[in-house]
Write an enzyme that holds these catalytic residues in place. Structure first.
Site, PDB file in Angstrom:
ATOM      1  N   ASP A 296       0.796  -1.235   0.000  1.00 42.32           N
ATOM      2  CA  ASP A 296       0.000   0.000   0.000  1.00 42.32           C
ATOM      3  C   ASP A 296       0.828   1.284   0.000  1.00 42.32           C
ATOM      4  OD1 ASP A 296       0.744  -0.872   2.615  1.00 42.32           O
ATOM      5  OD2 ASP A 296      -0.666   0.545   3.507  1.00 42.32           O
TER       6      ASP A 296
ATOM      7  N   HIS B 238       7.467   8.604   4.816  1.00 38.93           N
ATOM      8  CA  HIS B 238       6.206   9.360   4.957  1.00 38.93           C
ATOM      9  C   HIS B 238       6.379  10.851   4.668  1.00 38.93           C
ATOM     10  CE1 HIS B 238       3.968   6.099   7.513  1.00 38.93           C
ATOM     11  NE2 HIS B 238       4.788   5.569   6.628  1.00 38.93           N
TER      12      HIS B 238
ATOM     13  N   GLU C  66      -0.869  -1.903   5.036  1.00 36.74           N
ATOM     14  CA  GLU C  66      -0.002  -1.974   6.224  1.00 36.74           C
ATOM     15  C   GLU C  66      -0.074  -0.705   7.042  1.00 36.74           C
ATOM     16  OE1 GLU C  66       2.941  -1.371   8.966  1.00 36.74           O
ATOM     17  OE2 GLU C  66       3.029  -0.216   7.124  1.00 36.74           O
ATOM     18  N   GLU C  67      -0.322   0.444   6.384  1.00 39.28           N
ATOM     19  CA  GLU C  67      -0.216   1.745   7.060  1.00 39.28           C
ATOM     20  C   GLU C  67      -1.376   2.030   8.013  1.00 39.28           C
ATOM     21  OE1 GLU C  67       2.430   3.455   6.990  1.00 39.28           O
ATOM     22  OE2 GLU C  67       3.465   3.110   5.093  1.00 39.28           O
TER      23      GLU C  67
HETATM   24 ZN   LIG Z   1       5.042   3.534   6.472  1.00 33.41          ZN
HETATM   25 ZN   LIG Z   2       6.379   0.837   5.589  1.00 32.37          ZN
END
Ligand SMILES: [Zn+2]
Ligand SMILES: [Zn+2]
Length: 392
Positions: free
Chosen positions: A79, A363, A137-138
């Protein structure tokens, strides 16, 4: 058996092409339809039995070795994040407001290249490789959804491996660390209810802004006063909201933050102290506090036995002075849920290159990593998988 570093390097063009394609077309958690489709197509091409739609957009595939043996699960997350990309790269995201700012595009490419190499070697190892391409996953719970959908059954893995490209460390660095390597993450929300009124008549109000200010200050005492100086935890505020006008004392203020910890006892204590401080401080200032805690992930725990085997493999493949067997991070990962059930190793591949300006943090809208590390990630994944399976 092949030279894994050389074999991975020979497929670098493929890995990079895949990575750049995923990077250009990022998809948010549980919406990885295009990505999952490409993954399924590439694995089917290799003749693998592929299952899609696992945990909504996850993909599972099985690769059988020469004869029966252990099952090794290799997991890659797919993702992207809700971030507008600012890298200016030629392969920058074409999807407005969505970006691969964590490196999961690289993970999918590493996974597909790993599959190609292991497929070409399938008569040289025993047992089964189970591929897990995971959505969301986030912070959205993709690993849990795949577990609910049976990724850890039929066949049930004996061991699991996963990895992250890591811009906190330079190209060359490799982190393979036993024990707890990433923190448990919880979020907390504190709603402080007071009594609003005119800013000129504060005596007629119960001011939740004053109460919230005290709570923010006192929460910073938890790490410095309640936790042993030899242990660690994080309590960070991320959001504070209340009021609209300069002359109105509002009725409510909402605070949000995150807790990071390695030790379950410390985590429980931090949660207890947040309740105690928020509720009693609000009360002292004639307000009421409501505290809500939400668990995001437990800590990521690497199995010592499995990890020492991956360390030995890394030592054979790469220069020993690049290997780091002790650095851990306060970041979190939902791989923790898989590692709670199956012994395994989650390792990190240093990917920052300041000379090429590829060292923004994960990020960040300018995040990008040095692609030259991808073959290294593939080589370690392939070699560790074969080490855990056993040669035929
Ligand atoms: Zn991340
Ligand atoms: Zn990651």
């Amino acid at each position: 058996m092949m030279d894994f570093v050389k074999g991975a390097q020979e497929l670098f063009e493929y890995t990079r092409e895949m990575r750049r394609d995923f990077h250009m077309h990022p998809e948010l958690g549980f919406q990885e339809f295009r990505t999952a489709n490409i993954v399924a197509k590439e694995l089917t091409k290799l003749g693998m039995e592929v299952k899609t739609g696992v945990g909504q957009t996850g993909v599972i595939a099985l690769l059988e070795g020469k004869s029966a043996g252990p099952v090794v699960l290799v997991r890659f997350d797919m993702d992207a994040l809700p971030i507008q990309e600012e890298t200016g790269a030629e392969y920058a995201s074409v999807n407005a407001g969505v970006m691969h700012a964590c490196g999961h595009d690289g993970h999918v490419a590493v996974g597909l290249t790993t599959a190609r190499i292991l497929n070409s070697l399938r008569n040289e190892f025993n047992g089964t490789v189970k591929f897990m391409f995971q959505p969301a996953e986030e912070g959205l719970g993709g690993a849990e959804r795949m577990i609910e959908d049976g990724v850890l059954e039929n066949p049930s893995p004996d061991v699991v491996l996963s990895l992250h490209v890591w811009n906190e460390k330079p190209v060359g660095w490799l982190g393979v660390v036993p024990g707890t390597v990433m923190a448990a993450a919880d979020t907390f929300t504190i709603k402080i209810h007071g009594k609003g009124g005119h800013g000129a008549s504060p005596n007629l109000t119960h001011d939740p802004i004053l109460a919230a200010s005290q709570v923010v200050n006192l929460l910073q005492g938890i790490v410095s006063r309640n936790i042993s100086p030899l242990k660690s935890a994080v309590v960070s505020m991320g959001s504070i909201h209340g009021g609209e006008a300069f002359n109105v004392i509002p009725s409510d203020v909402e605070l949000k933050g995150t807790i990071r910890s390695f030790d379950p006892g410390i985590r429980d204590m931090v949660i207890h102290r947040i309740h105690h401080i928020a509720e009693n401080t609000a009360h002292a200032l004639e307000c009421e506090a409501e505290v809500e805690i939400k668990t995001i992930t437990p800590a990521v725990n690497n199995h010592p036995g499995v990890t020492s085997r991956v360390q030995a493999v890394a030592g054979r493949l790469f220069k020993n002075d690049d290997l780091d067997f002790s650095t851990i991070t306060m970041g979190s990962e939902d791989m923790a849920y898989v590692l709670q059930k199956i012994p395994g190793c989650y390792f990190f591949i240093g990917s920052a290159n300041p000379d090429k300006k590829l060292d923004a943090s994960h990020h960040n809208p300018k995040f990008d990593f040095d692609e030259s590390i991808l073959p290294k990630a593939v080589a370690l994944m392939v070699a560790s998988t074969i080490e855990l399976l056993g040669t035929a």
